[in-house]
Motif scaffolding. Structure first.
Motif, PDB file in Angstrom:
ATOM      1  N   CYS A   7       0.846  -1.191   0.000  1.00  0.00           N
ATOM      2  CA  CYS A   7       0.000   0.000   0.000  1.00  0.00           C
ATOM      3  C   CYS A   7       0.887   1.250   0.000  1.00  0.00           C
ATOM      4  O   CYS A   7       1.805   1.360   0.811  1.00  0.00           O
ATOM      5  CB  CYS A   7      -0.915   0.010   1.221  1.00  0.00           C
ATOM      6  SG  CYS A   7      -2.025  -1.419   1.322  1.00  0.00           S
ATOM      7  N   ASN A   8       0.612   2.171  -0.887  1.00  0.00           N
ATOM      8  CA  ASN A   8       1.437   3.375  -1.032  1.00  0.00           C
ATOM      9  C   ASN A   8       1.200   4.341   0.127  1.00  0.00           C
ATOM     10  O   ASN A   8       0.052   4.736   0.377  1.00  0.00           O
ATOM     11  CB  ASN A   8       1.110   4.088  -2.344  1.00  0.00           C
ATOM     12  CG  ASN A   8       1.352   3.212  -3.559  1.00  0.00           C
ATOM     13  OD1 ASN A   8       2.038   2.196  -3.469  1.00  0.00           O
ATOM     14  ND2 ASN A   8       0.784   3.583  -4.682  1.00  0.00           N
ATOM     15  N   ASN A   9       2.286   4.701   0.828  1.00  0.00           N
ATOM     16  CA  ASN A   9       2.196   5.696   1.913  1.00  0.00           C
ATOM     17  C   ASN A   9       0.950   5.406   2.755  1.00  0.00           C
ATOM     18  O   ASN A   9       0.065   6.253   2.910  1.00  0.00           O
ATOM     19  CB  ASN A   9       2.124   7.108   1.344  1.00  0.00           C
ATOM     20  CG  ASN A   9       3.229   7.399   0.347  1.00  0.00           C
ATOM     21  OD1 ASN A   9       4.368   6.980   0.518  1.00  0.00           O
ATOM     22  ND2 ASN A   9       2.896   8.102  -0.724  1.00  0.00           N
ATOM     23  N   CYS A  14      -4.790   6.137   4.098  1.00  0.00           N
ATOM     24  CA  CYS A  14      -5.985   5.902   4.917  1.00  0.00           C
ATOM     25  C   CYS A  14      -6.673   7.223   5.249  1.00  0.00           C
ATOM     26  O   CYS A  14      -7.913   7.320   5.211  1.00  0.00           O
ATOM     27  CB  CYS A  14      -5.613   5.171   6.202  1.00  0.00           C
ATOM     28  SG  CYS A  14      -5.124   3.451   5.974  1.00  0.00           S
ATOM     29  N   GLU A  15      -5.896   8.238   5.582  1.00  0.00           N
ATOM     30  CA  GLU A  15      -6.479   9.538   5.901  1.00  0.00           C
ATOM     31  C   GLU A  15      -7.126  10.160   4.668  1.00  0.00           C
ATOM     32  O   GLU A  15      -8.202  10.778   4.748  1.00  0.00           O
ATOM     33  CB  GLU A  15      -5.404  10.474   6.465  1.00  0.00           C
ATOM     34  CG  GLU A  15      -4.712   9.984   7.742  1.00  0.00           C
ATOM     35  CD  GLU A  15      -5.634   9.970   8.957  1.00  0.00           C
ATOM     36  OE1 GLU A  15      -6.776  10.475   8.849  1.00  0.00           O
ATOM     37  OE2 GLU A  15      -5.203   9.460  10.011  1.00  0.00           O
ATOM     38  N   ASP A  79      -8.026  -1.400  10.711  1.00  0.00           N
ATOM     39  CA  ASP A  79      -9.256  -1.836  10.063  1.00  0.00           C
ATOM     40  C   ASP A  79      -9.137  -1.705   8.543  1.00  0.00           C
ATOM     41  O   ASP A  79      -9.616  -2.580   7.806  1.00  0.00           O
ATOM     42  CB  ASP A  79     -10.438  -1.010  10.564  1.00  0.00           C
ATOM     43  CG  ASP A  79     -11.755  -1.518  10.019  1.00  0.00           C
ATOM     44  OD1 ASP A  79     -12.123  -2.657  10.346  1.00  0.00           O
ATOM     45  OD2 ASP A  79     -12.414  -0.788   9.258  1.00  0.00           O
ATOM     46  N   MET A  80      -8.504  -0.652   8.060  1.00  0.00           N
ATOM     47  CA  MET A  80      -8.314  -0.509   6.615  1.00  0.00           C
ATOM     48  C   MET A  80      -7.398  -1.600   6.080  1.00  0.00           C
ATOM     49  O   MET A  80      -7.606  -2.123   4.978  1.00  0.00           O
ATOM     50  CB  MET A  80      -7.752   0.876   6.293  1.00  0.00           C
ATOM     51  CG  MET A  80      -8.698   2.024   6.601  1.00  0.00           C
ATOM     52  SD  MET A  80     -10.242   1.939   5.661  1.00  0.00           S
ATOM     53  CE  MET A  80      -9.644   2.314   4.010  1.00  0.00           C
ATOM     54  N   SER A  81      -6.382  -1.976   6.852  1.00  0.00           N
ATOM     55  CA  SER A  81      -5.500  -3.072   6.453  1.00  0.00           C
ATOM     56  C   SER A  81      -6.288  -4.378   6.339  1.00  0.00           C
ATOM     57  O   SER A  81      -6.104  -5.155   5.395  1.00  0.00           O
ATOM     58  CB  SER A  81      -4.363  -3.224   7.467  1.00  0.00           C
ATOM     59  OG  SER A  81      -3.559  -4.341   7.160  1.00  0.00           O
ATOM     60  N   GLN A 131     -12.530  -0.862  -3.875  1.00  0.00           N
ATOM     61  CA  GLN A 131     -13.270  -1.327  -2.711  1.00  0.00           C
ATOM     62  C   GLN A 131     -12.773  -0.737  -1.393  1.00  0.00           C
ATOM     63  O   GLN A 131     -13.492  -0.769  -0.400  1.00  0.00           O
ATOM     64  CB  GLN A 131     -13.237  -2.861  -2.653  1.00  0.00           C
ATOM     65  CG  GLN A 131     -13.925  -3.510  -3.834  1.00  0.00           C
ATOM     66  CD  GLN A 131     -14.092  -4.997  -3.668  1.00  0.00           C
ATOM     67  OE1 GLN A 131     -13.885  -5.566  -2.592  1.00  0.00           O
ATOM     68  NE2 GLN A 131     -14.478  -5.686  -4.738  1.00  0.00           N
ATOM     69  N   THR A 132     -11.548  -0.224  -1.366  1.00  0.00           N
ATOM     70  CA  THR A 132     -11.023   0.341  -0.116  1.00  0.00           C
ATOM     71  C   THR A 132     -10.557   1.785  -0.262  1.00  0.00           C
ATOM     72  O   THR A 132     -10.407   2.486   0.745  1.00  0.00           O
ATOM     73  CB  THR A 132      -9.837  -0.486   0.419  1.00  0.00           C
ATOM     74  OG1 THR A 132      -8.709  -0.340  -0.456  1.00  0.00           O
ATOM     75  CG2 THR A 132     -10.208  -1.960   0.536  1.00  0.00           C
ATOM     76  N   GLY A 133     -10.280   2.225  -1.490  1.00  0.00           N
ATOM     77  CA  GLY A 133      -9.748   3.569  -1.688  1.00  0.00           C
ATOM     78  C   GLY A 133      -8.250   3.668  -1.524  1.00  0.00           C
ATOM     79  O   GLY A 133      -7.685   4.761  -1.639  1.00  0.00           O
TER      80      GLY A 133
END
Length: 442
Positions: A7-9, A14-15, A79-81, A131-133
Motif C-alpha cells: 500500500c502506497n504511503n 488511509c487519511e 481496520d483498513m489493512s 473497494q477500499t480507496g
C-alpha cells in the motif's frame, strides 16, 4: 510465482480515503505521542521532509508549506489493512500478511487461470482501490526476494504500478539496476561488508558462487538468498489465519514469539495510580491479542522508561519479569502479574515517560507445556474461559475498553482521557469502527 502488494504511503492513504480534498496535497502522519514523522505523501517527500524527522523541529516548515498533519490513528489503519487483505484473498489461494501495509499472494498455478499476470496484477490494484480507496503497487516474481525487488520498481514514477519479473533476463536486468543494500535480506552490516568488497549491485551479488554467499553471508541464510535471486523459492510461506468472524489475523499464531503493548506518556508520570492504570490497560490489550491468536503466555515482562536524555546517565529502560505457573490468556491473571512487576520496578518520586507489557513464552491454547519436576497446575475452570469470551464479545460489540478491570480505570475521570494518555492533537475520527466517528459528508 508470488506477488507482493504494498500500500502506497499507507497511513497517509488511509487519511485521504476520508478526506479526498487532500489528494495532491502534502500530508504527513506522526508517530505515537506526536513525536516524529512516520508516513509522508509523495508531495511531502518532494518538499524534503524525512522519515523519522522530529515533529517539533519540522513544525515551522510544515506550517510554511501548508502540510496537513495527522496524529497516528492505528484503530483506523488496522481496520483498513483488514479490508485490503480481504480483497486480496479473492485473488489468490494463499495470502501472507507481511506487515500492516504489505502482503504476499501465492500465485502458484495462476497462469492457468490468468495467462497475463501483468494484467492480473493491474486488476488486483484496481479492485483494492475501488473497494477500499487505498492505492497499491504490485510486484510479481518467482520468489519472495524478487517480488520485493519488483514491487520496489513498481513504486517508481512512470510505471503502471505493476512490475512482472517472470524470466531470468527480466530479473537480471532489474538486479543490475538495484543497489546491493536495497536487496531484501541484505542487512546493514552485510551491505557495508559487500560495498567494501566493491559488490555494489544485486546482479554482482547474484553472480557470486553459491558457496561464497554461504560462507560470507550467514551460512544457510546466504545460501537461501542466492537461490532466491536465481528464481528458486526457498523462504517459508506463512499464510494469514482467519478468526471466527472471517477477519484476517495479523500473522500466523504459531510463528509469533511475543505480544507487546507499549506507549509513551503525554507527560511524565510518577503517581502509583496512574502507572498502575497504564500497565493494566496495556496488559488487557496484550491479553486480548493473545486470545485472538489462540495463545497463552507464561512470562510477563513489565517495562518502565525514564527520560533517555537526562544528564544523570545510566539506563533509561527498566524491566521486571514475572513467571506464571502455566500459560494463560486470562486478562485478570496477566494484569495481576503485570502489577507485581510494576511494584518491583517503580521507584517513589521517579518520573516515568513510557511503559509497556510484553508477553512471551507463548503456547497454543490447550497445548500447555508441563514442568518436569513441578506439580501440574490446577486446571483452569471453564467459567474463566467463558468470562474472557464474553469480555471480548462485549468489547467487540460496544467498543474497545467498554468493559475493563477496575484497576484500568481507577484514575480516569469520567468521559476524559487518562492522565498518562499520549499526545494526539491531530487525530482523525475512527471512521470505520466507531459510531461516534462515522464518516459524514460535508
Amino acid at each position: 510465482m508470488f506477488a507482493l502488494v504494498d500500500c502506497n504511503n499507507f497511513y497517509v492513504s488511509c487519511e485521504r480515503v476520508f478526506a479526498p480534498r487532500l489528494e495532491g496535497r502534502p500530508v504527513v502522519v506522526l508517530s505515537n505521542n506526536d513525536g516524529c514523522l512516520i508516513s509522508r505523501s509523495d508531495e511531502a517527500k518532494a518538499l524534503g521532509f524525512a522519515m523519522g524527522e522530529p515533529h517539533h523541529l519540522a513544525r515551522p516548515r510544515l506550517a510554511q508549506h501548508g502540510v496537513q498533519v495527522f496524529s497516528s490513528n492505528y484503530g483506523l489503519y488496522g481496520d483498513m489493512s483488514r479490508r485490503v487483505v480481504q480483497v486480496l484473498s479473492s485473488f489468490a489461494a494463499g495470502v501472507e500478511v507481511y506487515s500492516i501495509d504489505e502482503a504476499f499472494l501465492d500465485f502458484s498455478g495462476m497462469h492457468l487461470l490468468a495467462p497475463d499476470l501483468l494484467a492480473y496484477g493491474a486488476e488486483v490494484r484496481a479492485r483494492v482501490r475501488q473497494q477500499t480507496g487505498i492505492p497499491t503497487c504490485v510486484g510479481i516474481a518467482p520468489t519472495k526476494t524478487l517480488a520485493k525487488l519488483a514491487n520496489r520498481l513498481a513504486r517508481k514514477q512512470g510505471t503502471s504500478g505493476v512490475v512482472l519479473l517472470d524470466t531470468p533476463a527480466r530479473w537480471q536486468a532489474a538486479l543490475a539496476e538495484a543497489s546491493v543494500e536495497s536487496i531484501w535480506g541484505v542487512g546493514r552490516r552485510y551491505a557495508r561488508k559487500l560495498l567494501e568488497m566493491n559488490i555494489t549491485t544485486g546482479a554482482a551479488l547474484a553472480a557470486l558462487p553459491e558457496a561464497w554467499l554461504r560462507r560470507h553471508l550467514g551460512g544457510v541464510v546466504g545460501q537461501r538468498l542466492w537461490r532466491e535471486l536465481h528464481g528458486h523459492a526457498c523462504l517459508d510461506w506463512n499464510p494469514a489465519e482467519w478468526d471466527e468472524a472471517g477477519e484476517p489475523l495479523a500473522a500466523n499464531g504459531a510463528a509469533r514469539h511475543s505480544v507487546t503493548c507499549t506507549r509513551s506518556f503525554g507527560r511524565p508520570q510518577h503517581e502509583p495510580a496512574a502507572l498502575a492504570e497504564a500497565v493494566a490497560t496495556f496488559a488487557a490489550k496484550a491479553a486480548e491479542k493473545l486470545r485472538r491468536h489462540g495463545l497463552g503466555a507464561h512470562l510477563v515482562t513489565v517495562i518502565l522508561g525514564t527520560d533517555r536524555f537526562a544528564p544523570t546517565g545510566g539506563p533509561s529502560t527498566h524491566t521486571a519479569c514475572v513467571t506464571l505457573p502455566a500459560a494463560t490468556a486470562d486478562t485478570s491473571r496477566l494484569t495481576q502479574a503485570a502489577l507485581q512487576g510494576l511494584a518491583r520496578l517503580r521507584q517513589p518520586g521517579t518520573a516515568y515517560h513510557r511503559a509497556g507489557v510484553l508477553l512471551s513464552g507463548l503456547e497454543r491454547t490447550g497445548e500447555v507445556q508441563l514442568g518436569l519436576f513441578e506439580p501440574a497446575a490446577a486446571p483452569v475452570p471453564p467459567q474463566r474461559a467463558q468470562l474472557m469470551a464474553t469480555l471480548d464479545r462485549l468489547n467487540s460489540q460496544f467498543g474497545r475498553a467498554a468493559v475493563q478491570l477496575a484497576v484500568a480505570t481507577a484514575g480516569k475521570p469520567s468521559g476524559r482521557p487518562p492522565a498518562w494518555a499520549g499526545r494526539a492533537a491531530y487525530r482523525s475520527p475512527l471512521y470505520t469502527t466507531s459510531w461516534e466517528g462515522l464518516w459524514q459528508l460535508s
